[in-house]
Scaffold this motif. Sequence first.
Motif, short mmCIF file in Angstrom:
data_model
loop_
_atom_site.label_atom_id
_atom_site.label_comp_id
_atom_site.label_asym_id
_atom_site.label_seq_id
_atom_site.Cartn_x
_atom_site.Cartn_y
_atom_site.Cartn_z
N TYR A 53 -32.19 38.39 11.65
CA TYR A 53 -32.53 37.45 12.70
C TYR A 53 -31.80 37.78 14.00
CZ TYR A 53 -32.57 33.18 15.48
OH TYR A 53 -32.69 32.28 16.52
N PHE A 90 -33.90 30.27 12.94
CA PHE A 90 -33.48 31.13 11.82
C PHE A 90 -34.07 30.64 10.51
CE2 PHE A 90 -30.37 31.36 8.30
CZ PHE A 90 -30.51 32.71 8.00
N THR A 121 -37.43 31.77 9.30
CA THR A 121 -37.60 33.15 8.83
C THR A 121 -37.30 33.29 7.34
OG1 THR A 121 -35.29 33.84 9.22
CG2 THR A 121 -36.81 33.93 11.10
#
Length: 561
Positions: A408, A436, A439
């Motif tokens: 990330y 984040f 993801t």
Amino acid sequence: MTDGLTDINNFKVENQNVWEGLNNWIYCICVVTFDLELGQTLEIKYPKHVQLTEQEISNICYSAFPDSNSGCMGDTKFVIRLPSKNKRPLKQDHVSYNRRCPPSMKIDEGYMWGFVYFRQVRDINLPRGYFQKSVVLISYLPFNNLFTEVCSYIAPEYFIHDEKCLETICLDVERWPPPVPGMNLSLPILGRVFQTCIPINSLRGYEIGDNKILTQVEDLNIFELFKPVLSHIHLLWELVITSEPIVVMASSPTTCSCMVVALTRLISPLQFCGDYRPYFTIHDSEFKLYKQYTSKERFPRCPPPVILGVTNPFFVKTFQHWPHTIILNEDIGQASKYKLRKPAISKMAENSSGIYTSYKPFLQKDKNIIKKLMTGVNSNRPDEAQSALLRKHLVELTHSFIYPLERYIASLMPLQKDISAFKAAPIPGPFNPENFFTTLDTGGPQLTLNKTNIKGDWIGLYRKFFRSRNFNSWYNSRYRELSQKLQALHTEALSNADLKNWVQNRPEVEVVDMVLRLKNRLGECETNIPVSDSVKEQLSQRMQDVVTSLPEDLKNILKAS
């Protein structure tokens, strides 16, 4: 011993400049003895010019003896870590070392390590009836195995040959090569040679010759240490990675100091960034600091992120309200014996072995690895193999936890096409936890673990991690690396720019500003921006291209500046 003594008759040991090589490895050697009137006192410090504050001397002296030394007859070895309020700047060799060494072995100039060899034997000729003395090797390098082995060799020699022996030791270390990670190093001392390497992974030391010993800088038998708490290893991993405060209580400084260091290595290759004190006593200058967090009335005020190793029974009562406590008794060699217990005054008072905590883990246990290790116990698999299995699992667990974060944060880098020589260098994008988390569905930790799938509340664990000192240190380090990379890319763009054409019809003020920018950037390239020599040469040429377009008076002014 006499064969290993170095001729020092013509060596000016009072000159501190001769100790540059020694300081690469060792700051000083202290000898602590017991005085009937004064208690534990510093008998010798060598080299003599080395500066230690009164507080540092006090901490060294009180940490150099076991708290309850009546049961520590013979020789006892353990490790201490001491705060150094008067931070000493890192030597250039240490700066280079920090750039290349594993995270867990980085030098922290705010702390000194002490490697203690304590001897207590009966001696009817002494007033107290006992010989009690410690040799303490002080260093900024966290080489717990190498320096423990070195100290175990030199301390008995000192007990026989006294201060002259310390001069010889220091002169031998003075000639050692600098501590460079990845290189095989030969370290002669008192007629023996310790051969070592500073690797990412360490192996156990073993004999390789009559006077040569191969000794890894770090040697932790993590299976033996964690054998009693194998079923709780994932709980301990969570406590350490989120910087939770832990106290380890044991019957000897050897046991507690090994366990504290091993706990900090649970999350390798991630660096544990809280404070940790492998052996901590009630006389330590920071005892009052930690004691203020132990009264019931002050809770739920949480102690700072620290792992303390203690032996004095006084701590059982004083630290009874500490959030997480590991009590290790003499039965530590039995596998998975220790239970998980809720903090309870009565239990603590009994000094029962176990882990005392109310912490609820976010993740489930990986029962497969525990089963493998227990099978190894039943089949008498060697500890080295068991430790390798456990270490491999923990490294994979930490890597799987960090990998999504690494991926990330790499996405926060601006595109290279957005980097222009004629604009300011771009900066990384901001870290957004919620972005984040989006993801994780396509690349979360449970998907990157090797041949396993540890389920649980990974997002909850990340949220807790984001509030920890470990995350702050990791993020600051990664952000700094990204910024340096962007600065390097911007520098390359400047070095390739057609500045001869750019200066045409530019106001002098803009041209002078460009010269100053290039000059500053060249200076930064020597310290902070990682670029090749060829890029520096090109950048210098671009600066000359711009300077030649200026009038003579401005050229002279710029040269003078």
